[in-house]
Design a protein around this motif. Structure first.
Motif, PDB file in Angstrom:
ATOM      1  N   LYS A 109       0.843  -1.185   0.000  1.00 35.78           N
ATOM      2  CA  LYS A 109       0.000   0.000   0.000  1.00 35.78           C
ATOM      3  C   LYS A 109       0.879   1.235   0.000  1.00 35.78           C
ATOM      4  CE  LYS A 109      -3.590  -2.386   2.579  1.00 35.78           C
ATOM      5  NZ  LYS A 109      -4.425  -2.391   3.791  1.00 35.78           N
ATOM      6  N   LYS A 110       0.629   2.123  -0.922  1.00 37.40           N
ATOM      7  CA  LYS A 110       1.372   3.366  -0.970  1.00 37.40           C
ATOM      8  C   LYS A 110       0.890   4.270   0.155  1.00 37.40           C
ATOM      9  CE  LYS A 110       3.591   2.232  -4.686  1.00 37.40           C
ATOM     10  NZ  LYS A 110       5.020   1.957  -4.661  1.00 37.40           N
ATOM     11  N   ILE A 111       1.810   5.081   0.678  1.00 36.33           N
ATOM     12  CA  ILE A 111       1.439   5.939   1.795  1.00 36.33           C
ATOM     13  C   ILE A 111       0.327   6.904   1.405  1.00 36.33           C
ATOM     14  CG2 ILE A 111       3.254   7.611   1.250  1.00 36.33           C
ATOM     15  CD1 ILE A 111       3.525   8.112   4.225  1.00 36.33           C
ATOM     16  N   ALA A 112       0.271   7.271   0.115  1.00 31.52           N
ATOM     17  CA  ALA A 112      -0.722   8.241  -0.327  1.00 31.52           C
ATOM     18  C   ALA A 112      -2.143   7.727  -0.201  1.00 31.52           C
ATOM     19  CB  ALA A 112      -0.453   8.652  -1.766  1.00 31.52           C
ATOM     20  N   THR A 143       0.900  20.705  13.700  1.00 22.17           N
ATOM     21  CA  THR A 143       0.397  19.494  13.040  1.00 22.17           C
ATOM     22  C   THR A 143       0.424  19.694  11.534  1.00 22.17           C
ATOM     23  OG1 THR A 143      -1.895  20.252  13.118  1.00 22.17           O
ATOM     24  CG2 THR A 143      -1.123  18.924  14.980  1.00 22.17           C
ATOM     25  N   THR A 144       0.465  18.588  10.802  1.00 23.60           N
ATOM     26  CA  THR A 144       0.409  18.635   9.347  1.00 23.60           C
ATOM     27  C   THR A 144      -0.040  17.275   8.843  1.00 23.60           C
ATOM     28  OG1 THR A 144       1.620  19.252   7.321  1.00 23.60           O
ATOM     29  CG2 THR A 144       2.793  17.891   8.927  1.00 23.60           C
ATOM     30  N   THR A 145      -0.425  17.220   7.593  1.00 20.86           N
ATOM     31  CA  THR A 145      -0.826  15.957   6.980  1.00 20.86           C
ATOM     32  C   THR A 145       0.274  15.497   6.038  1.00 20.86           C
ATOM     33  OG1 THR A 145      -3.179  16.494   7.110  1.00 20.86           O
ATOM     34  CG2 THR A 145      -2.537  14.806   5.528  1.00 20.86           C
ATOM     35  N   ILE A 146       0.736  14.272   6.233  1.00 16.93           N
ATOM     36  CA  ILE A 146       1.740  13.670   5.360  1.00 16.93           C
ATOM     37  C   ILE A 146       1.090  12.448   4.718  1.00 16.93           C
ATOM     38  CG2 ILE A 146       4.020  12.615   5.193  1.00 16.93           C
ATOM     39  CD1 ILE A 146       4.870  14.193   7.624  1.00 16.93           C
ATOM     40  N   GLY A 155       9.855   3.932  15.146  1.00 15.33           N
ATOM     41  CA  GLY A 155      10.241   4.703  13.982  1.00 15.33           C
ATOM     42  C   GLY A 155      11.551   4.197  13.424  1.00 15.33           C
ATOM     43  N   PRO A 156      12.080   4.866  12.405  1.00 15.47           N
ATOM     44  CA  PRO A 156      13.330   4.415  11.784  1.00 15.47           C
ATOM     45  C   PRO A 156      14.532   4.657  12.685  1.00 15.47           C
ATOM     46  CG  PRO A 156      12.697   6.548  10.914  1.00 15.47           C
ATOM     47  CD  PRO A 156      11.558   6.091  11.788  1.00 15.47           C
ATOM     48  N   TYR A 157      15.629   3.993  12.348  1.00 21.65           N
ATOM     49  CA  TYR A 157      16.885   4.117  13.076  1.00 21.65           C
ATOM     50  C   TYR A 157      16.635   3.858  14.566  1.00 21.65           C
ATOM     51  CZ  TYR A 157      21.630   5.734  14.051  1.00 21.65           C
ATOM     52  OH  TYR A 157      22.940   5.809  14.457  1.00 21.65           O
ATOM     53  N   LYS A 158      17.178   4.669  15.442  1.00 24.15           N
ATOM     54  CA  LYS A 158      17.005   4.474  16.878  1.00 24.15           C
ATOM     55  C   LYS A 158      15.802   5.238  17.424  1.00 24.15           C
ATOM     56  CE  LYS A 158      21.992   3.829  17.676  1.00 24.15           C
ATOM     57  NZ  LYS A 158      23.209   4.376  18.323  1.00 24.15           N
ATOM     58  N   PHE A 159      15.082   5.918  16.554  1.00 28.02           N
ATOM     59  CA  PHE A 159      13.996   6.782  17.005  1.00 28.02           C
ATOM     60  C   PHE A 159      12.777   5.983  17.448  1.00 28.02           C
ATOM     61  CE2 PHE A 159      16.441   9.228  13.858  1.00 28.02           C
ATOM     62  CZ  PHE A 159      16.917  10.227  14.700  1.00 28.02           C
ATOM     63  N   SER A 160      12.255   6.328  18.613  1.00 30.80           N
ATOM     64  CA  SER A 160      11.053   5.691  19.160  1.00 30.80           C
ATOM     65  C   SER A 160      10.616   6.489  20.374  1.00 30.80           C
ATOM     66  CB  SER A 160      11.335   4.228  19.556  1.00 30.80           C
ATOM     67  OG  SER A 160      12.281   4.173  20.618  1.00 30.80           O
ATOM     68  N   GLY A 161       9.493   6.086  20.967  1.00 34.68           N
ATOM     69  CA  GLY A 161       9.063   6.704  22.212  1.00 34.68           C
ATOM     70  C   GLY A 161       8.015   7.779  22.085  1.00 34.68           C
ATOM     71  N   LEU A 162       7.526   8.028  20.850  1.00 33.63           N
ATOM     72  CA  LEU A 162       6.436   8.975  20.668  1.00 33.63           C
ATOM     73  C   LEU A 162       5.116   8.216  20.659  1.00 33.63           C
ATOM     74  CD1 LEU A 162       8.086  11.294  17.999  1.00 33.63           C
ATOM     75  CD2 LEU A 162       7.352  11.963  20.304  1.00 33.63           C
ATOM     76  N   PRO A 163       3.988   8.870  20.898  1.00 32.47           N
ATOM     77  CA  PRO A 163       2.701   8.154  20.976  1.00 32.47           C
ATOM     78  C   PRO A 163       2.129   7.790  19.606  1.00 32.47           C
ATOM     79  CG  PRO A 163       2.388  10.486  21.410  1.00 32.47           C
ATOM     80  CD  PRO A 163       3.870  10.275  21.315  1.00 32.47           C
ATOM     81  N   GLY A 164       2.942   7.128  18.804  1.00 35.98           N
ATOM     82  CA  GLY A 164       2.518   6.692  17.476  1.00 35.98           C
ATOM     83  C   GLY A 164       3.716   6.478  16.583  1.00 35.98           C
ATOM     84  N   LEU A 165       3.470   6.014  15.376  1.00 34.84           N
ATOM     85  CA  LEU A 165       4.556   5.735  14.438  1.00 34.84           C
ATOM     86  C   LEU A 165       5.149   7.028  13.884  1.00 34.84           C
ATOM     87  CD1 LEU A 165       5.992   3.363  12.822  1.00 34.84           C
ATOM     88  CD2 LEU A 165       4.435   3.986  10.945  1.00 34.84           C
ATOM     89  N   ILE A 166       6.470   7.080  13.790  1.00 33.81           N
ATOM     90  CA  ILE A 166       7.145   8.223  13.191  1.00 33.81           C
ATOM     91  C   ILE A 166       7.063   8.098  11.672  1.00 33.81           C
ATOM     92  CG2 ILE A 166       9.360   9.389  12.893  1.00 33.81           C
ATOM     93  CD1 ILE A 166      10.047   8.540  15.765  1.00 33.81           C
ATOM     94  N   VAL A 167       6.421   9.068  11.047  1.00 35.21           N
ATOM     95  CA  VAL A 167       6.240   9.081   9.596  1.00 35.21           C
ATOM     96  C   VAL A 167       7.418   9.762   8.911  1.00 35.21           C
ATOM     97  CG1 VAL A 167       4.750   9.955   7.738  1.00 35.21           C
ATOM     98  CG2 VAL A 167       3.737   9.024   9.822  1.00 35.21           C
ATOM     99  N   LYS A 168       7.982  10.745   9.586  1.00 36.28           N
ATOM    100  CA  LYS A 168       9.118  11.479   9.033  1.00 36.28           C
ATOM    101  C   LYS A 168       9.978  11.981  10.174  1.00 36.28           C
ATOM    102  CE  LYS A 168      10.256  15.615   6.243  1.00 36.28           C
ATOM    103  NZ  LYS A 168      11.012  14.949   5.150  1.00 36.28           N
ATOM    104  N   VAL A 169      11.305  11.931   9.988  1.00 38.48           N
ATOM    105  CA  VAL A 169      12.217  12.507  10.963  1.00 38.48           C
ATOM    106  C   VAL A 169      13.445  13.004  10.216  1.00 38.48           C
ATOM    107  CG1 VAL A 169      13.254  10.252  11.519  1.00 38.48           C
ATOM    108  CG2 VAL A 169      13.490  12.167  13.127  1.00 38.48           C
ATOM    109  N   GLU A 170      13.885  14.220  10.540  1.00 39.25           N
ATOM    110  CA  GLU A 170      15.048  14.802   9.874  1.00 39.25           C
ATOM    111  C   GLU A 170      15.813  15.677  10.850  1.00 39.25           C
ATOM    112  OE1 GLU A 170      13.693  17.201   6.644  1.00 39.25           O
ATOM    113  OE2 GLU A 170      12.378  18.437   7.900  1.00 39.25           O
ATOM    114  N   ASP A 171      17.111  15.823  10.608  1.00 38.68           N
ATOM    115  CA  ASP A 171      17.895  16.682  11.492  1.00 38.68           C
ATOM    116  C   ASP A 171      17.782  18.125  11.023  1.00 38.68           C
ATOM    117  OD1 ASP A 171      21.002  17.440  10.359  1.00 38.68           O
ATOM    118  OD2 ASP A 171      19.800  16.019   9.222  1.00 38.68           O
TER     119      ASP A 171
END
Length: 269
Positions: free
Chosen positions: A2-5, A130-133, A163-179
């Motif tokens: 399933k595509k994210i869109a 907030t935003t929609t991805i 989430g990806p890499y070592k990222f976790s701990g938020l109340p849901g799945l990480i959809v995007k993360v960037e430095d």
């Protein structure tokens, strides 16, 4: 697949009853700080089953699969260009245990396999933005980790605090993360159900170390890969690599050039 869109809230119900789930992220990197136009992009998987997850590069899985078939058949003839195309800038595996909150990082330095448990907490500040991805409603969060400021967008529509890499701990799945500098970005592109999470063959023993010890060993290799390669060719036992002086010189020079172009690691400290 399933595509994210086109993913909708219905995915959450499907995920709960799936045997295992795979989230595919596009990873964009600028590994050379002296040439910020040199951007590399590849795919990585976050596989989740029960109370555990594993994160790894898609090319790592493909390379391991090819090597596994060769070991089974006893035929080590392979297309060098194909293997070259499957090289990855993320030659590591990260395992997370939801129950214990432990994160295990596994990586090779030449012939040796190392593993360490991440010892730094990831303290998030959830922001009001907030935003929609795609079709996901997401909320922004921020954390300081390993020398970088990270901004993440997570969704409560997918019931995994991961989430990806070592990222976790938020109340849901990480959809995007960037430095904040734009050097590294992880963007969710696909989600699908799978029969089981990926499994990687283990050869030889794993050296369990503290994170600081692993980073010291890795830093020594980056500073002088030629010395490490030379030590490997002199090694004894079944791991000894034999090659003529010209082959060794070419390998050492190639390793030096690669290290020069990989001077902007995802973790700065």
């Amino acid at each position: 697949m399933k595509k994210i869109a086109v993913l909708t809230l219905g995915l959450a119900a499907q995920i709960i009853f799936a045997q295992a789930n795979r989230f595919v992220y596009q990873v964009t990197m600028k590994p050379d700080s002296t040439d910020r136009s040199a951007t590399k992009t590849e795919l990585a998987h976050l596989d989740i089953s029960g109370g555990n997850s594993i994160f790894y590069a898609e090319n790592r899985l493909k390379r391991d699969s090819i090597m596994g078939r060769m070991r089974q058949t006893g035929s080590f003839n392979f297309d060098r260009s194909q293997m070259q195309n499957l090289r990855t800038n993320m030659d590591f595996i990260i395992e997370k245990d939801y129950k214990t909150a432990k994160k295990l990082y596994k990586a090779r330095i030449l012939r040796d396999q190392y593993a360490y448990e991440e010892d730094r907490p990831m303290n998030w500040k959830i922001l009001p933005e907030t935003t929609t991805i795609g079709e996901y409603k997401t909320q922004k969060a921020e954390t300081q980790f390993a020398g970088r400021t990270w901004h993440a967008w997570f969704t409560t529509e997918v019931p995994f605090q991961d989430g990806p890499y070592k990222f976790s701990g938020l109340p849901g799945l990480i959809v995007k993360v960037e430095d904040a500098k734009g050097d590294y970005s992880f963007d969710l592109k696909e989600a699908k159900k799978i029969n089981e999470i990926a499994a990687f063959e283990q050869f030889g023993s794993t050296i369990s170390v503290k994170r600081a010890a692993f980073e010291k060993q890795q830093d020594q290799f980056r500073k002088d890969p030629a010395a490490a390669m030379a030590a490997m060719t002199r090694g004894g036992g079944s791991f000894r690599i034999q090659m003529d002086p010209n082959q060794r010189k070419q390998m050492e020079e190639r390793q030096k050039e690669e290290q020069k172009k990989n001077n902007n690691p995802i973790e700065l400290k």
